[in-house]
Structures are given as C-alpha cells and as structure tokens.
Design a protein around this motif. Sequence first.
Motif, PDB file in Angstrom:
ATOM      1  N   VAL A  85      59.140  44.894  55.197  1.00  0.00           N
ATOM      2  CA  VAL A  85      59.664  44.192  54.107  1.00  0.00           C
ATOM      3  C   VAL A  85      59.635  42.791  54.150  1.00  0.00           C
ATOM      4  N   LYS A  86      58.889  42.260  53.203  1.00  0.00           N
ATOM      5  CA  LYS A  86      58.613  40.674  53.406  1.00  0.00           C
ATOM      6  C   LYS A  86      59.779  39.798  52.978  1.00  0.00           C
ATOM      7  N   ILE A  87      60.252  38.855  53.716  1.00  0.00           N
ATOM      8  CA  ILE A  87      61.295  37.904  53.315  1.00  0.00           C
ATOM      9  C   ILE A  87      60.748  36.500  53.341  1.00  0.00           C
ATOM     10  N   ASN A 103      57.785  42.195  47.460  1.00  0.00           N
ATOM     11  CA  ASN A 103      57.676  43.693  47.792  1.00  0.00           C
ATOM     12  C   ASN A 103      57.363  44.573  46.542  1.00  0.00           C
ATOM     13  N   PRO A 104      56.423  44.261  45.583  1.00  0.00           N
ATOM     14  CA  PRO A 104      56.365  45.058  44.375  1.00  0.00           C
ATOM     15  C   PRO A 104      56.118  46.586  44.485  1.00  0.00           C
ATOM     16  N   MET A 144      50.695  48.811  45.120  1.00  0.00           N
ATOM     17  CA  MET A 144      51.352  47.605  44.979  1.00  0.00           C
ATOM     18  C   MET A 144      51.553  46.810  46.090  1.00  0.00           C
ATOM     19  N   HIS A 145      50.843  47.193  47.330  1.00  0.00           N
ATOM     20  CA  HIS A 145      51.120  46.466  48.491  1.00  0.00           C
ATOM     21  C   HIS A 145      49.808  45.644  48.480  1.00  0.00           C
ATOM     22  N   VAL A 146      49.705  44.457  48.730  1.00  0.00           N
ATOM     23  CA  VAL A 146      48.753  43.789  48.753  1.00  0.00           C
ATOM     24  C   VAL A 146      47.604  44.137  49.724  1.00  0.00           C
ATOM     25  N   GLU A 147      48.124  44.054  51.219  1.00  0.00           N
ATOM     26  CA  GLU A 147      47.527  44.184  52.333  1.00  0.00           C
ATOM     27  C   GLU A 147      46.999  45.679  52.378  1.00  0.00           C
ATOM     28  N   LEU A 148      48.000  46.722  52.258  1.00  0.00           N
ATOM     29  CA  LEU A 148      47.509  48.119  52.389  1.00  0.00           C
ATOM     30  C   LEU A 148      46.565  48.660  51.325  1.00  0.00           C
ATOM     31  N   VAL A 182      49.144  41.944  40.842  1.00  0.00           N
ATOM     32  CA  VAL A 182      49.431  43.030  41.663  1.00  0.00           C
ATOM     33  C   VAL A 182      50.233  43.918  40.896  1.00  0.00           C
ATOM     34  N   ARG A 183      51.006  43.738  39.933  1.00  0.00           N
ATOM     35  CA  ARG A 183      52.029  44.751  39.062  1.00  0.00           C
ATOM     36  C   ARG A 183      50.949  45.607  38.062  1.00  0.00           C
ATOM     37  N   ALA A 184      49.806  45.177  37.971  1.00  0.00           N
ATOM     38  CA  ALA A 184      49.105  46.024  36.833  1.00  0.00           C
ATOM     39  C   ALA A 184      49.268  47.360  36.988  1.00  0.00           C
TER      40      ALA A 184
END
Length: 323
Positions: free
Chosen positions: A298-300, A280-281, A157-161, A123-125
């Motif tokens: 923001v994911k916790i 939350n990258p 880098m937001h997976v869903e969006l 996800v951070r590529a």
Amino acid sequence: MKINKVITFCAGVAFPAFVTMAADIDASRPKPVKEKVEIVPLSPAPAFSPRIEFCGQAIDLKRYDMYERFDRELTTMVYMQSSTLRIIKLANRYFPVIEPILERMGIPNDMKYLAVIESSLNVRAISPAKAAGLWQFMPATGRQYGLEVNDTIDERMHVELSTIAACKYLKDMYAKFQNWPSVAAAYNIGAGRITTELENQKANTSLDLWLVEETSRYVFRILAAKELMSHPSKYGYTIKANQLYKPIRCNEVVVNAVVDDLYKFATDNNTTYYLIKDFNPWLRSKSISNVSGKLYKVKIPVIEDLNYSSEPMTPFDKNWITE
C-alpha cells in the motif's frame, strides 16, 4: 387616357435624363480604396512529415489513405486542447513509471502511447464494456495475465502491476504477428479477428486491412499521440515545467493480513483515507479482505512531495515544455 400619356411621356423622356445625371454624379465621386484584409489563421492545419517511425519500424504516409488517416487523428488530437494538455501533464507523472517497465520487459518504448489512447492516462478509467485502468483490461483478460479482479481489489488500476500485465500480453501478441502495428490493432479488437482478416485480405500488417472504423483508426491514433507528444510546441502547445503534474514519491506499507478498517489504517500510518484511496486506486473497498495472506504493498505518499512550489521542476521530457 391623358394620365397614361403623361406617364408614358415621363417614362420615355425623363428617365434617360435621370440616368445621365446619376452617372455624372457617380463619376465625380472619389473611388473607394479597397483595403487588404489580413487573414488570421485561427486553426491552421497541422503539418507533418510523410515518414514516421513506430517501434523501430519506418511507416510511409505518402499513400493517400495512410496520409489522410493519420491527418485525421493528428488534427483531432491537436484541436482537443483541454484533454491533450491534461494527457501531457499526466504523462510527466506516469511515463517515469511505465517506461522502465516496458524496457525491462522487452517492449518498445513507443507502446506507452497505447496506454494514452486506451485511457488518456486516467488510472481510474472504466469503459462502458467494463474495461478498466491505464491499459483498459477486461476482467477476464486481467485475471489471465495475473491481475486480481474482484469487488474489493482491482489490480487493473494498479499502475505497475497492470503495466507488467500489459507487457506480457503485448509479448504474446508480438510472438504471433511479428509486427507492432498488428499487435496494437489486436489489442483493440482481439488477436483472433486480426489473424482472420490478415489471412482473408492477404495482408502483412493491420495498416493494410479493411476493418471496422474504431480499429481502423486505432493505430493511427497511437501514431498521432506519439507525433504530438514528442514535440507539442510544434503544434501550438505552450506548457511551462511547473504546469506539468509532478511525480510524488511514496513509501510502501506491506500488508499480508486482513485490514478491517482502512480509515484506521490511514490514521495509524500518519496519512488520510483520501490519500490512501487516491494513491491506491486498486483498493475498491473500505477494507482489505485478505483471507489468503497475500502480500500487498500500500502506497503512502511522502508528505514533503504533496505541495507544488515555485521551485523549478525538471520535466520528464524537456520537449514537453517551452521556456
């Protein structure tokens, strides 16, 4: 001269006698038994069906170039064991998120393998060209499809969006080309280039185009990813369920104001700065400069999900594991 005659005599008379003796000795020796050498196949060539399916379309691999292009990518992927193993492990975490979005947006499930090829599910590529995230959006294209991209927020880098944005892009490309292999090629090199080459080369699909090597290989890499990840044990991969990367549930904290200090934000929400950044990258800074009052989630992570255990884990795809 006498010496020379002796030498000549020895060469002419004694040598044949010596040869006869050696032959007799050799004939008296037992013949060695030739052992059968067992060849252990350390690197068997992957075998595959000459017909595969991609996005509901049957693709015939019998033609020499189709066969060899697919074989090249499948063989490469099979023998890049460390990265391929990691991709399969990561898929157990990300495919459960990606697949429902593809279905909801009307995109074939097979297009998830495009993300595999684009980013190896990292996800951070970030590419040398500054494309980023699972779907490797360039900054301008990301913004075009609704993603915020700046120094503090990078929703590529937001997976869903980013998956939603990728679906919108893919739908636009399908409306233009009407076949998914061409859509995939356009994702790599651009719709304009594929349109031009289809017209110039009088072809109906990108699979028949003469293109730069990267794009020519691109669609076959996607096909190879599907083939290998659909049944990795066929190609020698032995993975146990608990070796897959577990999905981790998260709660979401709604933020619609400025957050000056993410360190304090983490403490206030009973978590750590590390976990805030890891889950939350898309948060690129130590704060959220939300002057416009935009709503962020923001994911916790749920604390109970953070540890691996000896309890059996149900894989997202049972074909990934061997008992």
